[in-house]
Design a protein around this motif. Structure first.
Motif, PDB file in Angstrom:
ATOM      1  N   TYR A  75      47.877  36.988  31.190  1.00  0.00           N
ATOM      2  CA  TYR A  75      47.804  36.532  32.576  1.00  0.00           C
ATOM      3  C   TYR A  75      48.366  37.597  33.524  1.00  0.00           C
ATOM      4  N   GLY A  76      49.369  38.326  33.071  1.00  0.00           N
ATOM      5  CA  GLY A  76      49.889  39.441  33.860  1.00  0.00           C
ATOM      6  C   GLY A  76      48.855  40.541  34.007  1.00  0.00           C
ATOM      7  N   ALA A  77      48.080  40.793  32.934  1.00  0.00           N
ATOM      8  CA  ALA A  77      46.999  41.781  33.009  1.00  0.00           C
ATOM      9  C   ALA A  77      45.946  41.345  34.020  1.00  0.00           C
ATOM     10  N   PHE A  78      45.702  40.043  34.097  1.00  0.00           N
ATOM     11  CA  PHE A  78      44.791  39.512  35.115  1.00  0.00           C
ATOM     12  C   PHE A  78      45.324  39.808  36.512  1.00  0.00           C
ATOM     13  N   GLY A  79      46.622  39.582  36.733  1.00  0.00           N
ATOM     14  CA  GLY A  79      47.214  39.882  38.033  1.00  0.00           C
ATOM     15  C   GLY A  79      47.073  41.341  38.400  1.00  0.00           C
ATOM     16  N   TYR A  80      47.273  42.211  37.415  1.00  0.00           N
ATOM     17  CA  TYR A  80      47.145  43.654  37.636  1.00  0.00           C
ATOM     18  C   TYR A  80      45.697  44.026  37.941  1.00  0.00           C
ATOM     19  N   GLY A  81      44.759  43.486  37.152  1.00  0.00           N
ATOM     20  CA  GLY A  81      43.360  43.838  37.344  1.00  0.00           C
ATOM     21  C   GLY A  81      42.773  43.272  38.618  1.00  0.00           C
ATOM     22  N   TYR A  82      43.236  42.090  39.011  1.00  0.00           N
ATOM     23  CA  TYR A  82      42.696  41.432  40.204  1.00  0.00           C
ATOM     24  C   TYR A  82      43.183  42.077  41.495  1.00  0.00           C
ATOM     25  N   ILE A  83      44.457  42.467  41.545  1.00  0.00           N
ATOM     26  CA  ILE A  83      45.049  42.849  42.825  1.00  0.00           C
ATOM     27  C   ILE A  83      44.492  44.168  43.353  1.00  0.00           C
TER      28      ILE A  83
END
Length: 390
Positions: free
Chosen positions: A221-229
């Motif tokens: 989920y942290g990787a999602f935050g990184y990829g999304y932002i």
């Protein structure tokens, strides 16, 4: 007397519809105003308050850090869900009003930090308050209506920013307008939450430690935050270069929010067929394609394609991820949801730092797409160990 007591308890317990609308409005205020209103208002602040792009970046970072701190507090000392929503919404209203009542940059930093922390409280609170109602009433599809609130809030803030830009209302008056809107909704929900009949399991005393599966999923989920932002931060800048008319550009953020709202309602209908973990993984592949599209060509078509992929998936992933957190956490899901929120916030902080480290360019987008791909693969490889299927 027992019959009367049972009737009173039943009356206090919200219906699925009431819980859905309460959650939708709560997330609309918390995320649409407390978190994302700064994006459409930054051009106004640059114009009439002299805010530089660097200062704007630091103000956005202050909000991200506050979001992280709020999530960490929810991990260490989970607040009662209804109270977290109530006071979180009131705080967001006050901190948003404050943005329009001062020109001091240091106060702006503090206000954006506090608004970010309050937003985390509301997100964790809504997840812990509304989701058990839907589970008990077998209305899981209602979760899509709740998480559509984020897109609704983004759309609302974008429309307010659009009107302000077209009518030259100014950033101060716009912040105050959004603060008043937030205050109205916070007060409207106060009574519903004050008569909270939802029973939640106390986390005090014998709270079980977070499992390895929860930590692994949180990392994804942290990787999602990184990829999304990265695209969420820099796509508006690309769109601004492609669309010269301010009135036309002003529609980008409302449309982005509308896509986020519609996608969650549609995705919630897929949950009976797709597990939350599978929906999360598939949506990240779509997001990754949007992240990498501008790498091959920067034009209006690829920017719009990227915006559609990002806007149409980021809240679907949020909804599916929190559903997976609840599955992994069981009766003590609030700390797991808070852990996910903290991981997402940390990814949001690291993303812009990566862009600064490499001075922009294409490499940060490639790294973001790689992080999303790795996250989806990890979700699939660890599905059996977590008791889920992808």
């Amino acid at each position: 007397m027992s019959t009367a007591l049972a009737s009173a308890t039943l009356a206090e317990t919200p219906t699925a519809g009431a819980a859905a609308w309460t959650g939708l409005i709560g997330l609309a205020v918390a995320m649409g105003i407390g978190r994302f209103a700064f994006t459409p208002l930054l051009p106004l602040m640059q114009q009439d308050a002299g805010v530089s792009l660097v200062q704007g970046s630091w103000l956005a970072t202050a909000n991200y850090v506050g979001y992280l701190v709020g999530a960490l507090i929810c991990i260490s000392s989970p607040p009662p869900p209804a109270r977290a929503i109530q006071w979180g919404l009131v705080s967001i209203a006050l901190f948003t009003l404050g943005m329009g009542l001062t020109h001091e940059l240091s106060l702006w930093f503090a206000l954006r930090f506090l608004a970010g922390a309050a937003s985390a409280f509301v997100l964790v609170g809504v997840s812990a308050w509304a989701m058990p109602v839907f589970a008990r009433l077998h209305q899981a599809r209602r979760s899509g209506q709740v998480f559509a609130g984020v897109g609704v809030g983004i759309c609302l803030a974008g429309l307010v920013g659009l009107v302000a830009g077209v009518t030259a209302l100014g950033s101060q008056a716009t912040w105050i307008s959004l603060g008043v809107i937030a205050a109205v909704f916070a007060l409207a929900l106060w009574r519903q939450l004050a008569s909270d009949g939802v029973r939640t399991t106390s986390a005090a005393g014998g709270r079980a430690p977070l499992t390895r599966q929860a930590w692994t999923a949180a990392l994804c989920y942290g990787a999602f935050g990184y990829g999304y932002i990265i695209p969420a931060t820099f796509l508006p800048a690309l769109a601004r270069e492609m669309i010269k008319d301010p009135a036309m550009f002003g529609w980008v953020w409302p449309v982005f929010g509308a896509a986020a709202a519609v996608s969650t309602v549609f995705a919630a209908r897929l949950l009976p067929t797709f597990s939350s973990r599978r929906l999360w993984a598939y949506a990240q592949w779509v997001l990754a394609s949007g992240v990498v599209a501008p790498v091959f060509a920067i034009n209006l078509t690829t920017v719009l394609f990227a915006a559609l992929c990002v806007g149409g998936t980021f809240m679907v992933i949020t909804m599916a991820g929190i559903q997976e957190a609840r599955r992994l956490g069981g009766a003590q899901s609030a700390p797991v949801v808070a852990l996910y929120t903290a991981a997402f916030a940390l990814g949001q902080i690291v993303g812009p730092l990566t862009v600064s480290m490499f001075h922009g360019g294409l490499l940060p987008s490639l790294l973001a797409a790689l992080a999303l791909a790795a996250s989806s693969l990890t979700l699939g490889l660890t599905a059996r160990a977590s008791g889920a299927t992808v």
